[in-house]
Write a protein that holds these residues in place. Structure first.
Motif, PDB file in Angstrom:
ATOM      1  N   ASP A  84      -2.565  10.878  -8.562  1.00  0.00           N
ATOM      2  CA  ASP A  84      -3.387  10.960  -7.349  1.00  0.00           C
ATOM      3  C   ASP A  84      -3.476  12.414  -6.879  1.00  0.00           C
TER       4      ASP A  84
ATOM      5  N   ARG B 257      -8.475  -2.189   6.518  1.00  0.00           N
ATOM      6  CA  ARG B 257      -9.069  -0.985   5.926  1.00  0.00           C
ATOM      7  C   ARG B 257      -8.085   0.175   5.777  1.00  0.00           C
TER       8      ARG B 257
ATOM      9  N   ARG C 169      -3.962   5.346  -9.266  1.00  0.00           N
ATOM     10  CA  ARG C 169      -2.793   5.068  -8.435  1.00  0.00           C
ATOM     11  C   ARG C 169      -2.973   3.652  -7.917  1.00  0.00           C
TER      12      ARG C 169
ATOM     13  N   VAL D  72     -11.568  -7.383   6.845  1.00  0.00           N
ATOM     14  CA  VAL D  72     -11.926  -6.121   6.188  1.00  0.00           C
ATOM     15  C   VAL D  72     -11.633  -4.950   7.127  1.00  0.00           C
TER      16      VAL D  72
ATOM     17  N   TYR E  68       0.831  -1.213   0.000  1.00  0.00           N
ATOM     18  CA  TYR E  68       0.000   0.000   0.000  1.00  0.00           C
ATOM     19  C   TYR E  68       0.864   1.262   0.000  1.00  0.00           C
TER      20      TYR E  68
ATOM     21  N   LYS F 274      -6.149  -0.175  -0.832  1.00  0.00           N
ATOM     22  CA  LYS F 274      -6.828   0.784  -1.689  1.00  0.00           C
ATOM     23  C   LYS F 274      -8.334   0.570  -1.539  1.00  0.00           C
ATOM     24  N   HIS F 275      -8.725  -0.697  -1.469  1.00  0.00           N
ATOM     25  CA  HIS F 275     -10.128  -1.007  -1.200  1.00  0.00           C
ATOM     26  C   HIS F 275     -10.210  -2.447  -0.729  1.00  0.00           C
ATOM     27  N   ASN F 276     -11.285  -2.796  -0.063  1.00  0.00           N
ATOM     28  CA  ASN F 276     -11.467  -4.202   0.279  1.00  0.00           C
ATOM     29  C   ASN F 276     -12.933  -4.586   0.232  1.00  0.00           C
TER      30      ASN F 276
ATOM     31  N   ARG G 178     -19.541   4.122 -10.709  1.00  0.00           N
ATOM     32  CA  ARG G 178     -19.802   5.562 -10.704  1.00  0.00           C
ATOM     33  C   ARG G 178     -18.936   6.277  -9.669  1.00  0.00           C
ATOM     34  N   SER G 179     -18.443   5.500  -8.677  1.00  0.00           N
ATOM     35  CA  SER G 179     -17.691   6.148  -7.603  1.00  0.00           C
ATOM     36  C   SER G 179     -16.181   6.093  -7.842  1.00  0.00           C
ATOM     37  N   TYR G 180     -15.740   5.461  -8.923  1.00  0.00           N
ATOM     38  CA  TYR G 180     -14.303   5.307  -9.124  1.00  0.00           C
ATOM     39  C   TYR G 180     -13.957   5.493 -10.588  1.00  0.00           C
TER      40      TYR G 180
ATOM     41  N   ILE H 123      -9.607  -2.230  -9.714  1.00  0.00           N
ATOM     42  CA  ILE H 123      -9.227  -1.167  -8.776  1.00  0.00           C
ATOM     43  C   ILE H 123      -7.732  -1.242  -8.467  1.00  0.00           C
TER      44      ILE H 123
END
Lengths: 585, 163
Positions: free
Chosen positions: A314, A132, A162, A128, A99, A136-138, A190-192, A157
């Motif tokens: 980023d 967190r 980045r 999770v 990360y 980047k995401h989980n 829509r969010s990424y 993702i």
């Protein structure tokens, strides 16, 4: 095609088989992992497939590190597979390491069956929740219907914008349920939606400032490597004739043997790089983030004024630690490509005129004066092996073309300073998190990606012991990694700070009761060498990298000078131009 | 300076903890945070009241935008906006307090929504500072309990946060 060994009918698959087929769809070649209760169904499905190779490590931390190095060396998304509970927590250090350096990874973790979640079940941990802050995401997959689409999203993702690690936590019961397999071809979120193309107006504004610069400086980081923008960077730098420095993460982004390269900058950067950073009038930061090890004390950095252009994918990296004048959000490869096009087109006449040629000439004269101080010199007549000498010889023997992984500490800085990287993705180390123990698993990941390449793990006797169990993995998979241990019987960087800032009180930094590394290597079925004299360094390296030992892992234990320090050094809290040089002590 | 940040995010498990975790991990101030689904059940709307220098607020907005679940972020302080918060206050209503509390409630345009022998429960809506002013105005010994929702905010006129 239906797999005849598949007992299910039609397109129905178990969750475990869906996981395998997703990895196949993503063209995954290696999965680094370790089995356990919650992933037994997935391992059973692995037993029946031949699309990817599973690499059994000896500790889950190493699985993630190896996947991380595979990603660093190839640019593909690395994949690790671990079980729930301790398997998952062991993976966390690897995930946090990836990360911090923005490495694309997908980590699949087993979870206890969905009905048992929250019941403090055997080997249950809130993966999770734990990961967190360092992903980047989980995702926690709660329904088998979502499994394939979630894995698709995870790869998307991890590898776009980045990059970074993505964890997919899969409850055991889901891996046993049945569902039709269908892998989405595209991902719409829509969010990424990472911004890839830089703003043209900003790019032109930046170019005008660059052409008017009297003391310009290019400062590039890991973004050049991750964004595969080395070619565009070289073109731009050569066209403009500006001096260029790379961060620790950016080494290899610009050829280190080129005259325009002034070395690495930062806490252990060269005199010429740090002075030029401090004194430049236009600073072009590309895929770099002005971190504390790079610019030292920000107040001192701003005691001189300069115009800063910052290109990064980023937006949150821009104006985080330093205020930036011209921000450009975009993929570095795209932005640099556009700059090169403009210099061949709209800006050609302006660039060919070289409006500030005289000033830039004077700037180079100044830089050459700094360079002539030879800040990286060391005692070449010593009877004891100097660590710098080992790195210089390693560079010569491998013709500067090896993949070098490193652990964390003095040896890492010496490798960065003395191994001149001319190509990107050759220097594999933990820059952001500074994780001791990465070196050996990193070397495994790289060697698997490039079986015929020379791979050396530069390490210390302290770092290597943090993941030394992986010597066993190297044996199993016939990985001919060369381990270059700079053994000074100290945690060298800790000892250096204690010498400089803690009155020589070497608190707990002495490595007592070291193993006999030669015997240890032999016990694991490898070749061990101990090198005690400077005159033996080169012959030993030649032997290790020679044809006779090409197929073997060689563990080289170099007994080096115990008191050697890394110079130059910008002490913590000091400014870039306040370096301590070797000769000043 | 105090800022009210509105955001739309995927209405998914864990989305709230990503935002809360971001604020604690990066040591940003958080005064209040409210969240509930919108008319589109796949979206949640969150209002965060925070404070910090312009640089810190800029970073907060960027970091929020970086969260994969976050769809849109708006700093309401960039334009005109309306802020409302709901508070329930249980106050002593014995002896002289019984008249006094009724009067204070009327002055602040609150409503008494529960009456008991010894207490009133007052509902009051307004900006955070109005609610603060009401609590200031009350005799401290009369306050038995308070509960506040945290602020919700919305842009004035044509300023609309929607996807």
């Amino acid at each position: 095609m239906e797999d005849p060994s598949n007992p299910t009918t039609g397109n129905q698959c178990t969750g475990a088989e869906i996981v395998i087929r997703c990895l196949q769809e993503e063209n995954v070649k290696f999965v680094f992992g370790y089995p356990g209760g919650a992933v037994l169904n997935i391992y059973d499905a692995i037993f029946n497939q031949s699309h990817f190779k599973h690499v059994l490590v000896r500790h889950e931390q190493a699985a993630v590190h190896a996947a991380d190095a595979y990603a660093r060396a190839t640019g593909e998304v690395g994949v690790a597979l671990v079980t729930s509970g301790p398997g998952a927590t062991n993976a966390v250090t690897g995930i946090a390491t990836a990360y911090m350096d923005s490495i694309p990874l997908v980590v699949l973790s087993g979870q206890v069956p969905a009905p048992s979640i929250g019941m403090d079940a055997f080997q249950e941990v809130d993966m999770v929740g734990i990961t967190r802050p360092c992903v980047k995401h989980n995702f926690l997959v709660k329904d088998i219907k979502d499994l394939a689409a979630t894995i698709k999203k995870a790869f998307y993702i991890a590898g776009t914008g980045r990059p970074g690690p993505v964890v997919v936590d899969i409850p055991k019961d889901i891996t046993a349920q049945f569902h039709a397999f269908s892998y989405p071809e595209t991902v719409e979120m829509r969010s990424y939606n990472p911004i890839l193309k830089g703003h043209s107006g900003q790019i032109k504004k930046a170019l005008r400032l660059m052409l008017d610069a009297k003391r310009p400086m290019l400062y590039t980081g890991g973004g050049i490597i991750l964004g595969d923008a080395s070619e565009q960077l070289v073109k731009l730098a050569r066209r403009l004739g500006f001096p260029i420095t790379n961060t620790l993460m950016g080494l290899g982004g610009y050829p280190a043997t080129d005259r325009q390269f002034v070395g690495m900058l930062g806490m252990h950067g060269t005199l010429e790089a740090n002075m030029a950073m401090q004194d430049c009038d236009v600073l072009i930061a590309i895929g770099a983030r002005f971190d504390d090890r790079v610019i030292g004390n920000p107040d001192h950095f701003f005691s001189k004024s300069r115009t800063i252009i910052h290109i990064d994918v980023d937006p949150s990296s821009i104006s985080k630690r330093v205020k930036v004048d011209v921000p450009i959000v975009g993929h570095v490869q795209s932005v640099l490509g556009e700059m090169n096009d403009l210099l061949d087109g709209e800006f050609k006449a302006a660039a060919d005129k070289k409006p500030e040629e005289a000033a830039i000439q004077a700037w180079w004269t100044q830089i050459e004066a700094w360079r002539s101080k030879k800040c990286l010199s060391y005692d070449r007549n010593s009877d004891i092996i100097k660590p710098q000498y080992v790195l210089e010889k390693l560079w010569e023997v491998t013709k500067g073309d090896a993949f070098i992984t490193s652990d964390v500490g003095q040896h890492q800085m010496w490798a960065a300073q003395y191994y001149k990287f001319d190509k990107p993705r050759r220097w594999i180390n933990s820059g952001g998190l500074g994780t001791m123990g990465v070196g050996l698993p990193y070397a495994m990941g790289v060697q698997l990606a490039y079986p015929d390449a020379q791979v050396a793990c530069v390490t210390g006797e302290a770092s290597i012991q943090m993941c030394i169990q992986e010597l066993s993995t190297c044996k199993q998979f016939h990985l001919p990694v060369k381990v270059i241990t700079l053994n000074n019987r100290y945690m060298g960087m800790v000892r250096q700070w204690q010498e400089f800032f803690y009155g020589n009180r070497y608190s707990e930094s002495y490595m007592d009761a070291l193993p006999d590394f030669v015997k240890l290597a032999e016990a694991y079925g490898h070749v061990g060498m101990r090198i005690e004299k400077p005159s033996d360094v080169e012959p030993a390296l030649k032997e290790a990298f020679g044809p006779k030992l090409k197929e073997r892992m060689v563990f080289m234990d170099f007994l080096t000078d115990q008191k050697e320090n890394v110079f130059p050094m910008v002490p913590n809290g000091k400014g870039l131009s306040e370096m301590i040089l070797a000769e000043e002590l | 300076m105090k800022h009210i940040i509105s955001l739309l995010m995927e209405n998914e498990a864990g989305a709230l903890s990503r935002v809360a975790g971001l604020f604690s991990a990066r040591a940003y101030n958080i005064e209040s945070l409210t969240v509930a689904p919108t008319e589109d059940p796949t979206l949640s709307r969150m209002t965060i009241v925070t404070s910090g220098s312009d640089e810190v607020i800029e970073q907060i907005i960027k970091q929020l935008n970086k969260l994969v679940d976050v769809v849109k972020v708006l700093d309401l302080n960039d334009g005109r906006y309306i802020e409302r918060e709901l508070m329930l206050v249980k106050v002593k209503a014995t002896g002289p307090f019984r008249e006094e509390m009724k009067r204070m409630c009327d002055i602040f345009r609150g409503r008494i929504i529960d009456v008991a022998d010894g207490s009133y429960t007052i509902e009051l809506t307004g900006t955070g500072s109005k609610l603060d002013a009401f609590l200031e105005a009350l005799d401290k010994t009369a306050i038995l309990e308070t509960v506040r929702t945290g602020a919700s905010g919305i842009g004035r006129g044509d300023r609309i946060l929607k996807i």
